[in-house]
Design a protein around this motif. Sequence first.
Motif, PDB file in Angstrom:
ATOM      1  N   GLY A 177       0.807  -1.221   0.000  1.00  6.83           N
ATOM      2  CA  GLY A 177       0.000   0.000   0.000  1.00  6.83           C
ATOM      3  C   GLY A 177       0.835   1.264   0.000  1.00  6.83           C
ATOM      4  O   GLY A 177       1.787   1.406  -0.767  1.00  6.83           O
TER       5      GLY A 177
ATOM      6  N   ASP B  13       2.608  -5.167  -4.143  1.00  7.02           N
ATOM      7  CA  ASP B  13       1.222  -4.707  -4.173  1.00  7.02           C
ATOM      8  C   ASP B  13       0.714  -4.865  -5.599  1.00  7.02           C
ATOM      9  O   ASP B  13       1.476  -4.680  -6.552  1.00  7.02           O
ATOM     10  CB  ASP B  13       1.119  -3.243  -3.731  1.00  7.02           C
ATOM     11  CG  ASP B  13      -0.283  -2.881  -3.255  1.00  7.02           C
ATOM     12  OD1 ASP B  13      -0.456  -2.692  -2.038  1.00  7.02           O
ATOM     13  OD2 ASP B  13      -1.199  -2.808  -4.099  1.00  7.02           O
ATOM     14  N   THR B  14      -0.561  -5.195  -5.735  1.00 10.10           N
ATOM     15  CA  THR B  14      -1.127  -5.333  -7.077  1.00 10.10           C
ATOM     16  C   THR B  14      -1.293  -3.984  -7.761  1.00 10.10           C
ATOM     17  O   THR B  14      -1.393  -3.908  -8.975  1.00 10.10           O
ATOM     18  CB  THR B  14      -2.496  -6.030  -7.025  1.00 10.10           C
ATOM     19  OG1 THR B  14      -3.344  -5.312  -6.120  1.00 10.10           O
ATOM     20  CG2 THR B  14      -2.362  -7.468  -6.552  1.00 10.10           C
ATOM     21  N   SER B  15      -1.330  -2.897  -6.980  1.00 11.80           N
ATOM     22  CA  SER B  15      -1.566  -1.566  -7.524  1.00 11.80           C
ATOM     23  C   SER B  15      -0.245  -0.915  -7.939  1.00 11.80           C
ATOM     24  O   SER B  15       0.569  -0.536  -7.096  1.00 11.80           O
ATOM     25  CB  SER B  15      -2.273  -0.684  -6.492  1.00 11.80           C
ATOM     26  OG  SER B  15      -2.337   0.656  -6.924  1.00 11.80           O
ATOM     27  N   GLU B  16      -0.026  -0.781  -9.225  1.00 12.19           N
ATOM     28  CA  GLU B  16       1.186  -0.126  -9.713  1.00 12.19           C
ATOM     29  C   GLU B  16       1.285   1.335  -9.252  1.00 12.19           C
ATOM     30  O   GLU B  16       2.373   1.787  -8.898  1.00 12.19           O
ATOM     31  CB  GLU B  16       1.269  -0.219 -11.236  1.00 12.19           C
ATOM     32  CG  GLU B  16       1.564  -1.611 -11.746  1.00 12.19           C
ATOM     33  CD  GLU B  16       1.926  -1.636 -13.217  1.00 12.19           C
ATOM     34  OE1 GLU B  16       2.340  -0.591 -13.753  1.00 12.19           O
ATOM     35  OE2 GLU B  16       1.781  -2.702 -13.833  1.00 12.19           O
ATOM     36  N   PRO B  17       0.173   2.097  -9.242  1.00 10.55           N
ATOM     37  CA  PRO B  17       0.268   3.480  -8.738  1.00 10.55           C
ATOM     38  C   PRO B  17       0.746   3.546  -7.288  1.00 10.55           C
ATOM     39  O   PRO B  17       1.547   4.417  -6.932  1.00 10.55           O
ATOM     40  CB  PRO B  17      -1.164   4.008  -8.870  1.00 10.55           C
ATOM     41  CG  PRO B  17      -1.742   3.214  -9.990  1.00 10.55           C
ATOM     42  CD  PRO B  17      -1.149   1.851  -9.854  1.00 10.55           C
ATOM     43  N   TYR B  18       0.251   2.633  -6.419  1.00 11.74           N
ATOM     44  CA  TYR B  18       0.721   2.589  -5.034  1.00 11.74           C
ATOM     45  C   TYR B  18       2.224   2.335  -4.997  1.00 11.74           C
ATOM     46  O   TYR B  18       2.971   3.000  -4.285  1.00 11.74           O
ATOM     47  CB  TYR B  18       0.004   1.483  -4.252  1.00 11.74           C
ATOM     48  CG  TYR B  18      -1.271   1.917  -3.575  1.00 11.74           C
ATOM     49  CD1 TYR B  18      -1.548   3.254  -3.297  1.00 11.74           C
ATOM     50  CD2 TYR B  18      -2.221   0.965  -3.203  1.00 11.74           C
ATOM     51  CE1 TYR B  18      -2.725   3.627  -2.683  1.00 11.74           C
ATOM     52  CE2 TYR B  18      -3.408   1.333  -2.577  1.00 11.74           C
ATOM     53  CZ  TYR B  18      -3.652   2.672  -2.325  1.00 11.74           C
ATOM     54  OH  TYR B  18      -4.811   3.048  -1.710  1.00 11.74           O
TER      55      TYR B  18
ATOM     56  N   ALA C 168       5.374  -4.332  -8.243  1.00 12.64           N
ATOM     57  CA  ALA C 168       3.967  -4.552  -8.587  1.00 12.64           C
ATOM     58  C   ALA C 168       3.818  -6.034  -8.912  1.00 12.64           C
ATOM     59  O   ALA C 168       4.390  -6.534  -9.880  1.00 12.64           O
ATOM     60  CB  ALA C 168       3.575  -3.694  -9.778  1.00 12.64           C
TER      61      ALA C 168
ATOM     62  N   SER D 199       1.064  -9.684  -8.103  1.00 15.64           N
ATOM     63  CA  SER D 199      -0.090 -10.313  -7.468  1.00 15.64           C
ATOM     64  C   SER D 199       0.367 -11.247  -6.362  1.00 15.64           C
ATOM     65  O   SER D 199       1.257 -12.090  -6.576  1.00 15.64           O
ATOM     66  CB  SER D 199      -0.895 -11.103  -8.500  1.00 15.64           C
ATOM     67  OG  SER D 199      -1.882 -11.890  -7.860  1.00 15.64           O
TER      68      SER D 199
ATOM     69  N   HIS E 283      -8.976  -7.440   2.545  1.00 12.93           N
ATOM     70  CA  HIS E 283      -9.056  -7.010   1.140  1.00 12.93           C
ATOM     71  C   HIS E 283      -8.852  -8.172   0.177  1.00 12.93           C
ATOM     72  O   HIS E 283      -8.920  -7.968  -1.040  1.00 12.93           O
ATOM     73  CB  HIS E 283      -7.990  -5.954   0.856  1.00 12.93           C
ATOM     74  CG  HIS E 283      -8.298  -4.607   1.434  1.00 12.93           C
ATOM     75  ND1 HIS E 283      -9.191  -3.726   0.863  1.00 12.93           N
ATOM     76  CD2 HIS E 283      -7.820  -3.984   2.543  1.00 12.93           C
ATOM     77  CE1 HIS E 283      -9.249  -2.617   1.584  1.00 12.93           C
ATOM     78  NE2 HIS E 283      -8.437  -2.752   2.618  1.00 12.93           N
TER      79      HIS E 283
ATOM     80  N   GLN F 295     -15.632  -4.017  -6.107  1.00 11.90           N
ATOM     81  CA  GLN F 295     -14.281  -4.137  -5.565  1.00 11.90           C
ATOM     82  C   GLN F 295     -14.378  -4.935  -4.266  1.00 11.90           C
ATOM     83  O   GLN F 295     -15.100  -4.533  -3.355  1.00 11.90           O
ATOM     84  CB  GLN F 295     -13.681  -2.756  -5.291  1.00 11.90           C
ATOM     85  CG  GLN F 295     -13.607  -1.869  -6.512  1.00 11.90           C
ATOM     86  CD  GLN F 295     -13.303  -0.431  -6.156  1.00 11.90           C
ATOM     87  OE1 GLN F 295     -12.953  -0.115  -5.020  1.00 11.90           O
ATOM     88  NE2 GLN F 295     -13.449   0.466  -7.119  1.00 11.90           N
TER      89      GLN F 295
END
Length: 241
Positions: free
Chosen positions: A24, A46-51, A68, A70, A92, A146
Amino acid sequence: MAVEKFLKDHLKADIKKVLEVGVGRGEFLSTLVSVLDDTVQITGIDTSEPYVFETKKHFPQNNVELLAMSAEEMHFEDHTFDVVCISNTMHHLEHQEQVMKEMKRVLKPEGIMVIQEMVKDEQTPAQMSHVWIHHFAAEMDRYFKQFHDETYSAHNLEEIIKNYGFKIQKNFAYNVPEFTKEETKQILDSSVNSLFRRIQTIENTEDHNYFAQKLNTQKDALYHNGFALATEYVFIAALER
């Protein structure tokens, strides 16, 4: 902080590699960096590249690597890490069993798991404001397809950890200091306004009134009770033998 002392007291001195799943914005990663020697290699995924992109900016240390990836299919060899951590991420996980299977796979046989989660039971009225806001946000996330479960009780967490084949060695509950009245108002204003803005994105749907009414009904109680962060539980667990 109390959690840092707890980890210092119970993490082994010969740790070489640590993984955090669901890094995160890096809140727990900051704790790991402060607790562990700079010779320890810390990897966060984290799966979220922006994070990952944003969090990298705050951790320039040579021993910190953020990827990044999974958690359901990690690109690590078996038995890579001495410690595997997951902080406020369990609720989550849509495919929790698969993630836990992967965490066990990359953990060394003598390694330890560190699980941190906020809980919903035995909270003060101010802490229940945090729990309520979190559960409302989770309900909205689910509306938008989500996956976001509600927070667990401490007992639920213990059972989940045991059911995945871990033996709890130590656990620790802690609360952060309460906020000032001014800080409390700012947090509640920000949280309530953010939720109303999100509700407005579905203004022309039949579900708009449901969410708007639910938040309006609870809003006065939130300001009356105040706001405090919910209790956090930290578990240290090892693989059952």
